[in-house]
Scaffold this motif. Structure first.
Motif, short mmCIF file in Angstrom:
data_model
loop_
_atom_site.label_atom_id
_atom_site.label_comp_id
_atom_site.label_asym_id
_atom_site.label_seq_id
_atom_site.Cartn_x
_atom_site.Cartn_y
_atom_site.Cartn_z
N TYR A 276 0.84 -1.20 0.00
CA TYR A 276 0.00 0.00 0.00
C TYR A 276 0.88 1.25 0.00
CZ TYR A 276 -3.87 -3.11 1.18
OH TYR A 276 -4.81 -4.11 1.16
N TYR A 277 1.97 1.18 0.74
CA TYR A 277 2.93 2.31 0.76
C TYR A 277 3.49 2.56 -0.63
CZ TYR A 277 7.32 4.77 1.76
OH TYR A 277 8.36 5.65 1.75
N ALA A 287 0.90 11.71 -10.29
CA ALA A 287 0.12 12.89 -9.89
C ALA A 287 -1.35 12.55 -9.71
CB ALA A 287 0.30 14.03 -10.90
N GLU A 288 -1.64 11.30 -9.37
CA GLU A 288 -3.00 10.89 -9.06
C GLU A 288 -3.15 10.93 -7.54
OE1 GLU A 288 -4.21 7.30 -11.01
OE2 GLU A 288 -3.29 7.88 -12.91
N TYR A 289 -3.36 12.12 -7.02
CA TYR A 289 -3.24 12.35 -5.59
C TYR A 289 -4.36 11.71 -4.77
CZ TYR A 289 0.20 15.68 -7.28
OH TYR A 289 1.28 16.24 -7.90
N ASP A 290 -5.56 11.61 -5.31
CA ASP A 290 -6.64 10.98 -4.57
C ASP A 290 -6.34 9.50 -4.32
OD1 ASP A 290 -8.07 13.31 -4.37
OD2 ASP A 290 -9.31 12.92 -6.14
N LYS A 291 -5.84 8.82 -5.37
CA LYS A 291 -5.50 7.41 -5.22
C LYS A 291 -4.30 7.24 -4.29
CE LYS A 291 -7.37 5.81 -9.64
NZ LYS A 291 -7.08 5.15 -10.93
N ALA A 292 -3.36 8.19 -4.34
CA ALA A 292 -2.22 8.14 -3.44
C ALA A 292 -2.68 8.25 -1.99
CB ALA A 292 -1.24 9.27 -3.77
N ARG A 293 -3.60 9.18 -1.74
CA ARG A 293 -4.14 9.33 -0.38
C ARG A 293 -4.80 8.04 0.09
NH1 ARG A 293 -5.98 14.13 -2.70
NH2 ARG A 293 -4.88 16.00 -2.00
N GLU A 294 -5.60 7.44 -0.78
CA GLU A 294 -6.32 6.22 -0.41
C GLU A 294 -5.35 5.10 -0.03
OE1 GLU A 294 -9.42 3.01 -2.46
OE2 GLU A 294 -8.90 4.86 -3.52
N LEU A 296 -2.15 5.35 0.89
CA LEU A 296 -1.34 5.69 2.06
C LEU A 296 -2.17 5.64 3.35
CD1 LEU A 296 0.76 8.59 0.53
CD2 LEU A 296 1.52 6.27 1.04
N LYS A 297 -3.43 6.01 3.28
CA LYS A 297 -4.29 5.91 4.45
C LYS A 297 -4.50 4.44 4.84
CE LYS A 297 -6.77 10.28 3.96
NZ LYS A 297 -8.08 10.93 3.64
N LYS A 298 -4.61 3.58 3.83
CA LYS A 298 -4.74 2.15 4.10
C LYS A 298 -3.46 1.63 4.77
CE LYS A 298 -6.59 -1.94 3.97
NZ LYS A 298 -7.74 -2.28 4.83
N PHE A 299 -2.32 2.12 4.30
CA PHE A 299 -1.05 1.73 4.93
C PHE A 299 -1.07 2.10 6.42
CE2 PHE A 299 3.07 3.05 6.52
CZ PHE A 299 3.83 1.91 6.32
N LEU A 300 -1.51 3.30 6.73
CA LEU A 300 -1.53 3.75 8.13
C LEU A 300 -2.49 2.92 8.98
CD1 LEU A 300 -1.35 7.65 7.98
CD2 LEU A 300 0.40 6.05 8.75
N GLU A 301 -3.58 2.46 8.38
CA GLU A 301 -4.51 1.59 9.12
C GLU A 301 -3.80 0.32 9.56
OE1 GLU A 301 -8.04 0.67 6.98
OE2 GLU A 301 -8.51 2.76 6.52
N ALA A 309 5.53 5.02 9.06
CA ALA A 309 4.22 5.62 9.31
C ALA A 309 4.33 7.13 9.47
CB ALA A 309 3.60 4.99 10.56
N ALA A 310 5.39 7.57 10.15
CA ALA A 310 5.63 9.00 10.31
C ALA A 310 5.86 9.66 8.96
CB ALA A 310 6.81 9.24 11.24
N GLN A 311 6.58 8.96 8.09
CA GLN A 311 6.84 9.49 6.75
C GLN A 311 5.55 9.61 5.95
OE1 GLN A 311 8.84 7.10 3.61
NE2 GLN A 311 10.44 8.62 3.79
N VAL A 312 4.70 8.59 6.08
CA VAL A 312 3.42 8.61 5.36
C VAL A 312 2.56 9.78 5.83
CG1 VAL A 312 1.24 7.38 5.08
CG2 VAL A 312 3.40 6.18 4.76
N ARG A 313 2.58 10.06 7.11
CA ARG A 313 1.82 11.21 7.63
C ARG A 313 2.35 12.51 7.03
NH1 ARG A 313 1.92 7.85 12.29
NH2 ARG A 313 -0.21 7.19 12.85
#
Length: 324
Positions: A276-277, A287-294, A296-301, A309-313
């Motif tokens: 996921y990361y 540059a598909e930022y919405d998919k990147a957010r999705e 990365l948020k799954k990674f944090l879960e 995790a700190a880097q992803v934040r």
């Protein structure tokens, strides 16, 4: 309404101007990245080689070595995705991809090096043979491929049943640019794997993936994809294999293919965080930022604690800033 539109347009233009300047300077900037290299027991690895490569159209490379506490630091880096490769004598090299920011503090990059395994049923584990393996691994890590090959050949002569070592020999030829010779050794490993009930499936998948990597380097994407598919089919339940194929594609900037295999890794093992990361980083490159957010948020879960995790934040905060 017009003022909001022009404000949005100005922000977009500033973002792309800043991005183009950063990458035009081949990875130069004001960012600082630090890290530490540990062994499997958590002890620091001194004198390990650390290489950072910018994953962009213009190549940039930074190198350093770890101190006695296994720590390292580099300054003057530009924003973007950097591949970090760590190697040390007696260890298998490891790599990861990080996002470097010039806006926020970059988290510490902690990597663990593993020693090569020697199976009792695959080789004659006498002291001389073990010395050969350790020396060959050291030379490979130092990119002394010709010397490593001489030692590996001696090892194979003393331990003819240890066909698995031909994968490392293929790696040596691949890295020194003799791609056809590399395929020859990977093919020999494939033959040996046919009668190996314990490691055969793993060696087959790894050899096929390596041959696919060679065809990718040759620019034959169709052949590369065929071998990668065979590799995954040979070991379809191995999420690490799918992940590694994604890494090969990502390092060659074949982003759509990287997405395919990182996604496959998540399907094989949905609770495994690393793919996921990497999906987040690939979507950042596109540059598909919405998919990147999705992603990365799954990674944090799945992995809410730790340096990555700190880097992803940090990345998510960065994406929020450019979103506004």
């Amino acid at each position: 309404m017009k003022s909001n539109f022009f404000r949005f347009l100005a922000i977009i233009l500033i973002f792309f101007i800043l991005t183009s300047v950063l990458f035009a300077q081949a990875g130069r900037g004001k960012a600082r990245v630090q890290g530490q290299v540990l062994d499997e027991g958590g002890k620091p690895v001194a004198l390990a080689k650390v290489v950072l490569e910018l994953l962009a159209s213009e190549r940039a490379v930074r190198e350093t070595t770890t101190g006695k506490n296994g720590e390292w630091a580099l300054i003057g880096l530009g924003s973007g995705n950097w591949r970090v490769t760590v190697s040390a004598e007696g260890f298998i090299p490891t790599t990861t991809t990080i996002f470097v920011s010039q806006i926020d503090k970059n988290p510490k990059v902690v990597l663990t090096l593993k020693r090569p395994e020697v199976r009792q049923d695959a080789v004659i584990t006498n002291e001389t043979s073990l010395t050969y393996l350790e020396e060959a691994t050291r030379l490979y890590n130092e990119k002394n491929y010709d010397e490593a090959l001489v030692i590996l050949q001696k090892f194979l002569e003393q331990n003819p049943k240890a066909y698995q070592v031909q994968v490392l020999m293929g790696d040596c030829y691949r890295e020194k640019g003799d791609l056809d010779k590399a395929i020859e050794f990977y093919s020999r490993a494939l033959e040996g794997a046919k009668t190996d009930e314990k490691l055969g499936k793993e060696i087959t998948a790894k050899s096929l993936a390596a041959i696919g990597d060679i065809h990718l380097r040759k620019g034959d994407i169709n052949k590369a994809q065929a071998f990668f598919k065979q590799s995954v089919d040979a070991n379809p339940d191995n999420e690490t294999l799918a992940y590694n194929v994604g890494e090969i594609y990502f390092s060659n900037q074949k982003l759509e293919e990287a997405i395919q295999y990182f996604t496959l890794a998540t399907k094989i093992q949905a609770s495994w965080a690393p793919p996921y990361y990497k999906l987040g980083l690939v979507y950042l490159n596109k540059a598909e930022y919405d998919k990147a957010r999705e992603a990365l948020k799954k990674f944090l879960e799945l992995e809410p604690e730790g340096e990555q995790a700190a880097q992803v934040r940090n990345i998510l905060e960065y994406l929020e800033k450019i979103k506004k």
